[in-house]
Design a protein around this motif. Sequence first.
Motif, PDB file in Angstrom:
ATOM      1  N   GLN A 155      -1.954 -22.945 -14.832  1.00  0.00           N
ATOM      2  CA  GLN A 155      -3.275 -23.480 -14.520  1.00  0.00           C
ATOM      3  C   GLN A 155      -4.330 -22.388 -14.409  1.00  0.00           C
ATOM      4  OE1 GLN A 155      -1.782 -25.665 -11.048  1.00  0.00           O
ATOM      5  NE2 GLN A 155      -2.418 -27.580 -12.039  1.00  0.00           N
ATOM      6  N   TYR A 156      -3.910 -21.150 -14.604  1.00  0.00           N
ATOM      7  CA  TYR A 156      -4.808 -20.008 -14.504  1.00  0.00           C
ATOM      8  C   TYR A 156      -4.830 -19.269 -15.836  1.00  0.00           C
ATOM      9  CZ  TYR A 156      -4.841 -21.022  -9.573  1.00  0.00           C
ATOM     10  OH  TYR A 156      -5.005 -21.651  -8.362  1.00  0.00           O
ATOM     11  N   ASP A 157      -6.045 -18.913 -16.283  1.00  0.00           N
ATOM     12  CA  ASP A 157      -6.232 -18.357 -17.617  1.00  0.00           C
ATOM     13  C   ASP A 157      -6.352 -16.839 -17.631  1.00  0.00           C
ATOM     14  OD1 ASP A 157      -8.496 -21.022 -17.677  1.00  0.00           O
ATOM     15  OD2 ASP A 157      -6.568 -21.040 -18.718  1.00  0.00           O
ATOM     16  N   ILE A 158      -6.885 -16.285 -16.562  1.00  0.00           N
ATOM     17  CA  ILE A 158      -7.170 -14.852 -16.532  1.00  0.00           C
ATOM     18  C   ILE A 158      -6.437 -14.238 -15.350  1.00  0.00           C
ATOM     19  CG2 ILE A 158      -8.996 -13.111 -16.359  1.00  0.00           C
ATOM     20  CD1 ILE A 158     -10.916 -15.339 -17.393  1.00  0.00           C
ATOM     21  N   TRP A 159      -5.777 -13.118 -15.596  1.00  0.00           N
ATOM     22  CA  TRP A 159      -4.950 -12.473 -14.572  1.00  0.00           C
ATOM     23  C   TRP A 159      -5.343 -11.012 -14.405  1.00  0.00           C
ATOM     24  CZ3 TRP A 159      -0.907 -14.843 -11.829  1.00  0.00           C
ATOM     25  CH2 TRP A 159      -0.646 -16.164 -12.202  1.00  0.00           C
ATOM     26  N   GLY A 160      -5.222 -10.549 -13.187  1.00  0.00           N
ATOM     27  CA  GLY A 160      -5.368  -9.127 -12.928  1.00  0.00           C
ATOM     28  C   GLY A 160      -4.054  -8.408 -13.202  1.00  0.00           C
ATOM     29  N   GLN A 161      -4.079  -7.105 -13.010  1.00  0.00           N
ATOM     30  CA  GLN A 161      -2.907  -6.295 -13.318  1.00  0.00           C
ATOM     31  C   GLN A 161      -1.908  -6.245 -12.181  1.00  0.00           C
ATOM     32  OE1 GLN A 161      -5.649  -5.094 -12.078  1.00  0.00           O
ATOM     33  NE2 GLN A 161      -5.006  -3.574 -10.552  1.00  0.00           N
ATOM     34  N   GLY A 162      -2.311  -6.683 -11.011  1.00  0.00           N
ATOM     35  CA  GLY A 162      -1.424  -6.698  -9.861  1.00  0.00           C
ATOM     36  C   GLY A 162      -1.565  -5.461  -9.002  1.00  0.00           C
ATOM     37  N   THR A 163      -1.243  -5.616  -7.730  1.00  0.00           N
ATOM     38  CA  THR A 163      -1.227  -4.495  -6.795  1.00  0.00           C
ATOM     39  C   THR A 163       0.048  -4.590  -5.955  1.00  0.00           C
ATOM     40  OG1 THR A 163      -2.492  -3.301  -5.094  1.00  0.00           O
ATOM     41  CG2 THR A 163      -2.586  -5.707  -5.019  1.00  0.00           C
ATOM     42  N   GLN A 164       0.723  -3.459  -5.789  1.00  0.00           N
ATOM     43  CA  GLN A 164       2.020  -3.430  -5.126  1.00  0.00           C
ATOM     44  C   GLN A 164       1.852  -3.392  -3.611  1.00  0.00           C
ATOM     45  OE1 GLN A 164       5.394  -3.290  -6.469  1.00  0.00           O
ATOM     46  NE2 GLN A 164       5.856  -3.650  -4.302  1.00  0.00           N
ATOM     47  N   VAL A 165       2.573  -4.271  -2.945  1.00  0.00           N
ATOM     48  CA  VAL A 165       2.669  -4.250  -1.484  1.00  0.00           C
ATOM     49  C   VAL A 165       4.129  -4.008  -1.125  1.00  0.00           C
ATOM     50  CG1 VAL A 165       2.476  -5.598   0.627  1.00  0.00           C
ATOM     51  CG2 VAL A 165       0.692  -5.760  -1.138  1.00  0.00           C
ATOM     52  N   THR A 166       4.378  -2.979  -0.352  1.00  0.00           N
ATOM     53  CA  THR A 166       5.726  -2.664   0.092  1.00  0.00           C
ATOM     54  C   THR A 166       5.743  -2.614   1.610  1.00  0.00           C
ATOM     55  OG1 THR A 166       6.137  -1.355  -1.909  1.00  0.00           O
ATOM     56  CG2 THR A 166       7.638  -1.028  -0.054  1.00  0.00           C
ATOM     57  N   VAL A 167       6.642  -3.393   2.191  1.00  0.00           N
ATOM     58  CA  VAL A 167       6.730  -3.474   3.645  1.00  0.00           C
ATOM     59  C   VAL A 167       8.050  -2.864   4.089  1.00  0.00           C
ATOM     60  CG1 VAL A 167       6.628  -4.979   5.654  1.00  0.00           C
ATOM     61  CG2 VAL A 167       5.380  -5.587   3.565  1.00  0.00           C
ATOM     62  N   SER A 168       7.977  -1.859   4.932  1.00  0.00           N
ATOM     63  CA  SER A 168       9.179  -1.195   5.427  1.00  0.00           C
ATOM     64  C   SER A 168       9.577  -1.793   6.772  1.00  0.00           C
ATOM     65  CB  SER A 168       8.937   0.301   5.565  1.00  0.00           C
ATOM     66  OG  SER A 168       7.916   0.549   6.514  1.00  0.00           O
ATOM     67  N   SER A 169      10.885  -1.834   6.998  1.00  0.00           N
ATOM     68  CA  SER A 169      11.383  -2.425   8.252  1.00  0.00           C
ATOM     69  C   SER A 169      11.474  -1.396   9.347  1.00  0.00           C
ATOM     70  CB  SER A 169      12.749  -3.063   7.998  1.00  0.00           C
ATOM     71  OG  SER A 169      13.647  -2.106   7.492  1.00  0.00           O
ATOM     72  N   ASP A 200       7.739  -9.893   2.334  1.00  0.00           N
ATOM     73  CA  ASP A 200       6.429  -9.946   1.673  1.00  0.00           C
ATOM     74  C   ASP A 200       6.287  -8.864   0.608  1.00  0.00           C
ATOM     75  OD1 ASP A 200       5.047 -10.678   4.884  1.00  0.00           O
ATOM     76  OD2 ASP A 200       5.357 -12.104   3.231  1.00  0.00           O
ATOM     77  N   THR A 201       7.266  -7.984   0.502  1.00  0.00           N
ATOM     78  CA  THR A 201       7.219  -6.950  -0.529  1.00  0.00           C
ATOM     79  C   THR A 201       7.167  -7.594  -1.909  1.00  0.00           C
ATOM     80  OG1 THR A 201       8.387  -5.307   0.807  1.00  0.00           O
ATOM     81  CG2 THR A 201       8.499  -5.043  -1.583  1.00  0.00           C
ATOM     82  N   ALA A 202       6.143  -7.252  -2.668  1.00  0.00           N
ATOM     83  CA  ALA A 202       5.932  -7.882  -3.971  1.00  0.00           C
ATOM     84  C   ALA A 202       4.741  -7.239  -4.656  1.00  0.00           C
ATOM     85  CB  ALA A 202       5.675  -9.381  -3.807  1.00  0.00           C
ATOM     86  N   VAL A 203       4.602  -7.548  -5.929  1.00  0.00           N
ATOM     87  CA  VAL A 203       3.349  -7.279  -6.633  1.00  0.00           C
ATOM     88  C   VAL A 203       2.490  -8.521  -6.470  1.00  0.00           C
ATOM     89  CG1 VAL A 203       2.243  -6.751  -8.823  1.00  0.00           C
ATOM     90  CG2 VAL A 203       4.470  -5.751  -8.281  1.00  0.00           C
ATOM     91  N   TYR A 204       1.290  -8.316  -6.008  1.00  0.00           N
ATOM     92  CA  TYR A 204       0.373  -9.422  -5.763  1.00  0.00           C
ATOM     93  C   TYR A 204      -0.668  -9.469  -6.879  1.00  0.00           C
ATOM     94  CZ  TYR A 204       2.356 -10.241  -1.172  1.00  0.00           C
ATOM     95  OH  TYR A 204       3.213 -10.559  -0.148  1.00  0.00           O
ATOM     96  N   TYR A 205      -0.841 -10.663  -7.424  1.00  0.00           N
ATOM     97  CA  TYR A 205      -1.761 -10.878  -8.532  1.00  0.00           C
ATOM     98  C   TYR A 205      -2.848 -11.869  -8.140  1.00  0.00           C
ATOM     99  CZ  TYR A 205       2.138  -9.086 -11.374  1.00  0.00           C
ATOM    100  OH  TYR A 205       3.151  -8.331 -11.912  1.00  0.00           O
ATOM    101  N   SER A 259      -6.899  -4.570  -5.790  1.00  0.00           N
ATOM    102  CA  SER A 259      -6.736  -3.304  -5.078  1.00  0.00           C
ATOM    103  C   SER A 259      -6.344  -3.607  -3.639  1.00  0.00           C
ATOM    104  CB  SER A 259      -8.023  -2.472  -5.117  1.00  0.00           C
ATOM    105  OG  SER A 259      -9.076  -3.172  -4.480  1.00  0.00           O
ATOM    106  N   GLY A 260      -5.947  -2.562  -2.926  1.00  0.00           N
ATOM    107  CA  GLY A 260      -5.655  -2.716  -1.509  1.00  0.00           C
ATOM    108  C   GLY A 260      -4.184  -2.713  -1.150  1.00  0.00           C
ATOM    109  N   GLY A 261      -3.330  -2.689  -2.153  1.00  0.00           N
ATOM    110  CA  GLY A 261      -1.907  -2.652  -1.864  1.00  0.00           C
ATOM    111  C   GLY A 261      -1.481  -1.298  -1.328  1.00  0.00           C
ATOM    112  N   GLY A 262      -0.227  -1.243  -0.881  1.00  0.00           N
ATOM    113  CA  GLY A 262       0.282   0.019  -0.368  1.00  0.00           C
ATOM    114  C   GLY A 262       1.561  -0.179   0.415  1.00  0.00           C
ATOM    115  N   LEU A 263       1.948   0.860   1.128  1.00  0.00           N
ATOM    116  CA  LEU A 263       3.146   0.841   1.961  1.00  0.00           C
ATOM    117  C   LEU A 263       2.722   0.619   3.407  1.00  0.00           C
ATOM    118  CD1 LEU A 263       6.190   1.345   2.390  1.00  0.00           C
ATOM    119  CD2 LEU A 263       5.642   3.790   2.580  1.00  0.00           C
ATOM    120  N   VAL A 264       3.325  -0.364   4.044  1.00  0.00           N
ATOM    121  CA  VAL A 264       2.956  -0.691   5.415  1.00  0.00           C
ATOM    122  C   VAL A 264       4.218  -1.042   6.189  1.00  0.00           C
ATOM    123  CG1 VAL A 264       2.540  -3.119   4.856  1.00  0.00           C
ATOM    124  CG2 VAL A 264       1.402  -2.087   6.828  1.00  0.00           C
ATOM    125  N   GLN A 265       4.206  -0.790   7.475  1.00  0.00           N
ATOM    126  CA  GLN A 265       5.344  -1.130   8.319  1.00  0.00           C
ATOM    127  C   GLN A 265       5.332  -2.617   8.655  1.00  0.00           C
ATOM    128  OE1 GLN A 265       5.222   1.516  11.708  1.00  0.00           O
ATOM    129  NE2 GLN A 265       6.629   2.940  10.708  1.00  0.00           N
TER     130      GLN A 265
END
Length: 122
Positions: free
Chosen positions: A108-122, A90-95, A7-13
């Motif tokens: 090397q990693y067995d368990i993954w989350g669903q990801g959270t989107q981070v979008t950076v506007s210029s 840095d705009t990406a889905v972060y897992y 959690s914690g993703g979003g749109l940021v400048q």
Amino acid sequence: QVQLVESGGGLVQAGGSLRLSCAASESTFSTYCMGWFRQGPGKEREFVGFIRWVSGITGYADSVRGRFTISRDNAKKTVYLQINSLTPEDTAVYYCAAGGIAGIREDQYDIWGQGTQVTVSS
């Protein structure tokens, strides 16, 4: 099996900061190493960093070292990714992911989350 929820993703400048969280469903996840990866638009998923849960030792990709900080809260069973001085690149889905050893490869990693989107506007 441990489940991870980001959690914690979003749109940021550009120039702003975000803190992403990764909450684990079970306390036994403390034996794992927790990793962060990201996948930008049209790009392959790439390693960002990891934290060894017991020792707290961290490691980072060269591309993010100095701007990204990984930490954990044992009581909350949560790992954090603090991202400063955000750029549009840095705009990406972060897992977040859990694995048995500290590594930089996805396999090397067995368990993954669903990801959270981070979008950076210029």
